[in-house]
Scaffold this motif. Structure first.
Motif, PDB file in Angstrom:
ATOM      1  N   PHE A 292       1.816 -10.023   6.967  1.00  0.00           N
ATOM      2  CA  PHE A 292       0.517 -10.657   7.786  1.00  0.00           C
ATOM      3  C   PHE A 292      -0.017  -8.939   9.285  1.00  0.00           C
ATOM      4  O   PHE A 292      -0.985  -8.951   8.874  1.00  0.00           O
ATOM      5  CB  PHE A 292       0.699 -11.184   8.819  1.00  0.00           C
ATOM      6  CG  PHE A 292      -0.634 -11.891   9.669  1.00  0.00           C
ATOM      7  CD1 PHE A 292      -1.563 -12.347   9.586  1.00  0.00           C
ATOM      8  CD2 PHE A 292      -0.354 -11.264  11.067  1.00  0.00           C
ATOM      9  CE1 PHE A 292      -2.347 -12.581  10.288  1.00  0.00           C
ATOM     10  CE2 PHE A 292      -1.087 -11.536  11.795  1.00  0.00           C
ATOM     11  CZ  PHE A 292      -2.256 -12.173  11.385  1.00  0.00           C
ATOM     12  N   PHE A 293       1.216  -8.380   9.037  1.00  0.00           N
ATOM     13  CA  PHE A 293       0.857  -7.208   9.868  1.00  0.00           C
ATOM     14  C   PHE A 293       0.633  -6.379   9.316  1.00  0.00           C
ATOM     15  O   PHE A 293      -0.427  -5.881   9.626  1.00  0.00           O
ATOM     16  CB  PHE A 293       2.567  -6.687  11.190  1.00  0.00           C
ATOM     17  CG  PHE A 293       2.754  -7.417  11.950  1.00  0.00           C
ATOM     18  CD1 PHE A 293       1.390  -8.127  12.864  1.00  0.00           C
ATOM     19  CD2 PHE A 293       3.692  -7.587  12.217  1.00  0.00           C
ATOM     20  CE1 PHE A 293       1.397  -8.988  13.539  1.00  0.00           C
ATOM     21  CE2 PHE A 293       4.292  -8.434  13.064  1.00  0.00           C
ATOM     22  CZ  PHE A 293       3.203  -9.126  14.491  1.00  0.00           C
ATOM     23  N   CYS A 294       0.661  -5.902   8.100  1.00  0.00           N
ATOM     24  CA  CYS A 294      -0.049  -5.329   7.038  1.00  0.00           C
ATOM     25  C   CYS A 294      -1.203  -5.731   6.312  1.00  0.00           C
ATOM     26  O   CYS A 294      -2.176  -4.500   6.629  1.00  0.00           O
ATOM     27  CB  CYS A 294       0.783  -5.046   5.609  1.00  0.00           C
ATOM     28  SG  CYS A 294       2.627  -4.208   5.787  1.00  0.00           S
ATOM     29  N   LYS A 295      -1.685  -6.180   6.395  1.00  0.00           N
ATOM     30  CA  LYS A 295      -2.843  -7.269   6.433  1.00  0.00           C
ATOM     31  C   LYS A 295      -4.250  -6.619   7.651  1.00  0.00           C
ATOM     32  O   LYS A 295      -5.720  -6.087   7.382  1.00  0.00           O
ATOM     33  CB  LYS A 295      -3.347  -8.752   5.851  1.00  0.00           C
ATOM     34  CG  LYS A 295      -4.755  -9.167   5.098  1.00  0.00           C
ATOM     35  CD  LYS A 295      -4.052 -10.217   5.568  1.00  0.00           C
ATOM     36  CE  LYS A 295      -4.162 -11.292   6.805  1.00  0.00           C
ATOM     37  NZ  LYS A 295      -4.488 -12.854   6.369  1.00  0.00           N
ATOM     38  N   LEU A 325       6.365  -2.997   2.473  1.00  0.00           N
ATOM     39  CA  LEU A 325       5.279  -2.442   2.347  1.00  0.00           C
ATOM     40  C   LEU A 325       3.909  -2.111   2.207  1.00  0.00           C
ATOM     41  O   LEU A 325       3.041  -1.656   3.078  1.00  0.00           O
ATOM     42  CB  LEU A 325       6.084  -1.595   4.249  1.00  0.00           C
ATOM     43  CG  LEU A 325       7.117  -2.053   5.318  1.00  0.00           C
ATOM     44  CD1 LEU A 325       8.125  -1.411   6.221  1.00  0.00           C
ATOM     45  CD2 LEU A 325       6.152  -3.696   5.801  1.00  0.00           C
ATOM     46  N   ILE A 326       4.976  -1.207   1.338  1.00  0.00           N
ATOM     47  CA  ILE A 326       3.930   0.129   0.457  1.00  0.00           C
ATOM     48  C   ILE A 326       2.864  -0.643  -0.039  1.00  0.00           C
ATOM     49  O   ILE A 326       1.748  -0.743   0.203  1.00  0.00           O
ATOM     50  CB  ILE A 326       4.897   0.663  -0.244  1.00  0.00           C
ATOM     51  CG1 ILE A 326       5.535   2.178   0.540  1.00  0.00           C
ATOM     52  CG2 ILE A 326       3.522   1.303  -0.473  1.00  0.00           C
ATOM     53  CD1 ILE A 326       6.271   2.802   0.277  1.00  0.00           C
ATOM     54  N   HIS A 327       2.884  -1.341  -0.420  1.00  0.00           N
ATOM     55  CA  HIS A 327       2.106  -2.930  -1.591  1.00  0.00           C
ATOM     56  C   HIS A 327       1.777  -3.492  -0.494  1.00  0.00           C
ATOM     57  O   HIS A 327       0.024  -3.610  -1.236  1.00  0.00           O
ATOM     58  CB  HIS A 327       3.011  -3.465  -2.599  1.00  0.00           C
ATOM     59  CG  HIS A 327       3.935  -2.698  -3.247  1.00  0.00           C
ATOM     60  ND1 HIS A 327       3.834  -2.320  -5.003  1.00  0.00           N
ATOM     61  CD2 HIS A 327       5.582  -2.299  -3.989  1.00  0.00           C
ATOM     62  CE1 HIS A 327       3.808  -1.526  -5.699  1.00  0.00           C
ATOM     63  NE2 HIS A 327       5.227  -1.441  -5.386  1.00  0.00           N
ATOM     64  N   GLY A 333      -5.772  -2.085   0.998  1.00  0.00           N
ATOM     65  CA  GLY A 333      -6.823  -0.616   1.184  1.00  0.00           C
ATOM     66  C   GLY A 333      -6.635   0.687   3.069  1.00  0.00           C
ATOM     67  O   GLY A 333      -6.787   1.358   3.376  1.00  0.00           O
ATOM     68  N   HIS A 334      -5.158   0.073   2.956  1.00  0.00           N
ATOM     69  CA  HIS A 334      -4.158   0.917   4.118  1.00  0.00           C
ATOM     70  C   HIS A 334      -3.700   2.413   3.580  1.00  0.00           C
ATOM     71  O   HIS A 334      -2.141   2.164   3.503  1.00  0.00           O
ATOM     72  CB  HIS A 334      -3.533   0.379   5.363  1.00  0.00           C
ATOM     73  CG  HIS A 334      -4.450  -1.039   5.512  1.00  0.00           C
ATOM     74  ND1 HIS A 334      -5.509  -0.752   5.953  1.00  0.00           N
ATOM     75  CD2 HIS A 334      -4.200  -2.092   5.888  1.00  0.00           C
ATOM     76  CE1 HIS A 334      -6.548  -2.086   6.274  1.00  0.00           C
ATOM     77  NE2 HIS A 334      -4.808  -2.825   6.240  1.00  0.00           N
ATOM     78  N   ASP A 353       9.262   3.771  -6.315  1.00  0.00           N
ATOM     79  CA  ASP A 353       9.237   4.006  -8.377  1.00  0.00           C
ATOM     80  C   ASP A 353       8.039   3.945  -8.162  1.00  0.00           C
ATOM     81  O   ASP A 353       7.014   4.220  -7.313  1.00  0.00           O
ATOM     82  CB  ASP A 353       9.441   2.675  -8.611  1.00  0.00           C
ATOM     83  CG  ASP A 353       8.353   1.105  -7.901  1.00  0.00           C
ATOM     84  OD1 ASP A 353       8.120   1.362  -7.842  1.00  0.00           O
ATOM     85  OD2 ASP A 353       9.094  -0.173  -7.873  1.00  0.00           O
ATOM     86  N   LYS A 354       7.552   4.433  -9.288  1.00  0.00           N
ATOM     87  CA  LYS A 354       5.906   4.917 -10.259  1.00  0.00           C
ATOM     88  C   LYS A 354       5.107   3.472  -9.795  1.00  0.00           C
ATOM     89  O   LYS A 354       3.976   4.120  -9.289  1.00  0.00           O
ATOM     90  CB  LYS A 354       6.235   4.730 -11.111  1.00  0.00           C
ATOM     91  CG  LYS A 354       7.290   6.106 -11.849  1.00  0.00           C
ATOM     92  CD  LYS A 354       6.735   6.905 -13.038  1.00  0.00           C
ATOM     93  CE  LYS A 354       7.559   8.050 -13.293  1.00  0.00           C
ATOM     94  NZ  LYS A 354       7.677   8.395 -14.687  1.00  0.00           N
ATOM     95  N   VAL A 355       5.138   2.599  -9.206  1.00  0.00           N
ATOM     96  CA  VAL A 355       4.492   1.384  -9.416  1.00  0.00           C
ATOM     97  C   VAL A 355       3.901   1.594  -7.408  1.00  0.00           C
ATOM     98  O   VAL A 355       3.020   1.444  -7.672  1.00  0.00           O
ATOM     99  CB  VAL A 355       5.217  -0.257  -9.368  1.00  0.00           C
ATOM    100  CG1 VAL A 355       4.579  -0.943  -8.975  1.00  0.00           C
ATOM    101  CG2 VAL A 355       5.152  -0.293 -11.123  1.00  0.00           C
ATOM    102  N   GLY A 356       5.255   1.892  -6.889  1.00  0.00           N
ATOM    103  CA  GLY A 356       4.852   2.374  -5.566  1.00  0.00           C
ATOM    104  C   GLY A 356       3.620   3.340  -4.827  1.00  0.00           C
ATOM    105  O   GLY A 356       2.905   3.296  -4.215  1.00  0.00           O
TER     106      GLY A 356
END
Length: 363
Positions: A292-295, A325-327, A333-334, A353-356
């Protein structure tokens, strides 16, 4: 996969004694369900929880969920692979192909039948194979196959299919545990039919099956997913009145409900209250609020929460924490904030990983 293994008896033989139910189940309540896939029935009231009143207070109810974990070897078994090949040829079936399939079916062990069901991409094909197999001479589905079928359907909107499988279990004398009703409830919920999802509680009562914590958690989950948090909280209160003690899954459902409605302060208060209830929050509890905080791009609040996790819960941030957190930051968009956490993670020795990395680049 969700069904507890009931033994390795042959799928064509008699069922394990623990899987039989001596009493006759009353499934007349099925007729009360409204027909139609995808109908939206959202007008619910407290009468939908009336089934809870029939359960005695302080009964001993354990969170006993049937589970079966299939190994990769079972999916790669020659018999499973051959049946999967024949299923792919179903459009050009003839009497010889069906005879071959019938012969192979009788040689399959229950876990291998589950593997066949889980190998299919189309739930319609799964149902067709399930019912075809049920009609074959000298073959009878083991109870775990029914539960595997119900779990598959719970991930779809095919609520009527799940309902029919449950009725078939009753006709075959298979023990219908609360988990079977839980799968039906989730399927109705996915179809947008909340009214019928909650009617499953009444069906459970009529069938003489004891309510347990897992089914209560499912009821709260479907209410939260339908944005009916107020009803979920009422159900939460009622289940405790009849002696069903909530666990961390229960609280996590409610935390998710608060965050969905932007009531993060209430979510944080619920986490604070959990300790006094002898139920410690887990990482999912905190990750839900972090998301929620990330959003909302509230990075300072994320860091404050991470410190709180370490101080109060002894849950150290790990690679899963940083990946989450990264995803989440990248998804909303942050990118700059996500990059800061990626650098922090790598400084602590975690390998993202590469996905991140790709998530940050494309955010």
């Amino acid at each position: 996969m969700g069904v507890k293994d009931s033994g390795e008896s042959s799928s064509s033989g008699d069922n394990d004694g623990r899987c039989q139910k001596s009493q006759s189940l009353n499934f007349g309540g099925f007729d009360e369900f409204e027909e139609g896939e995808g109908e939206t029935c959202c007008d619910i009231d407290d009468d939908d929880f009336v089934a809870l009143n029939s359960y005695s207070v302080q009964c001993d109810r354990t969170d006993d969920v049937w589970k079966i974990e299939l190994e990769e070897d079972e999916f790669r078994h020659p018999l499973v692979r051959e049946i999967n090949r024949l299923i792919q040829l179903r459009l050009s079936w003839n009497s010889k192909l069906e005879s071959d399939m019938r012969h192979l079916l009788r040689s399959l062990r229950p876990r291998q039948v589950c593997a066949v069901l889980l190998s299919q991409d189309d739930e319609r094909v799964v149902l067709q194979f399930f019912y075809w197999a049920d009609r074959q001479w000298r073959y009878r589905h083991n109870p775990i196959v029914y539960y595997a079928m119900l779990e598959i359907l719970s991930k779809t909107k095919w609520c009527q299919g799940a309902r029919r499988v449950l009725r078939l279990m009753a006709r075959r004398g298979i023990q219908c545990r609360p988990e079977a009703f839980s799968y039906l409830m989730v399927s109705y919920s996915r179809a947008g039919n909340l009214k019928n999802a909650l009617k499953v509680l009444t069906l459970l009562q009529k069938a003489g099956v004891e309510l347990n914590l897992a089914l209560c958690n499912t009821a709260i989950h479907v209410l939260v997913m339908a944005n009916r948090l107020e009803k979920a909280l009422k159900f939460f209160e009622r289940m405790q009145i009849i002696g069903i003690i909530p666990n961390v899954v229960t609280y996590n459902c409610l935390i998710k409900g608060y965050c969905n409605l932007n009531q993060v302060e209430n979510a944080l208060q619920l986490i604070a209250d959990m300790s006094s209830k002898n139920c410690s929050p887990d990482k999912v509890s905190y990750y839900t609020i972090m998301s929620f905080f990330c959003k909302e791009k509230q990075v300072n609040e994320v860091r404050d929460l991470m410190e709180k996790i370490v101080k109060e819960s002894n849950l150290l941030p790990d690679m899963v924490t940083y990946n989450t957190l990264i995803h989440k930051l990248s998804k909303h968009g942050h990118a700059d904030e996500a990059l800061d956490f990626l650098r922090e993670a790598e400084a602590r020795g975690f390998q993202i990983d590469k996905v991140g990395h790709s998530a940050i680049i494309h955010s």
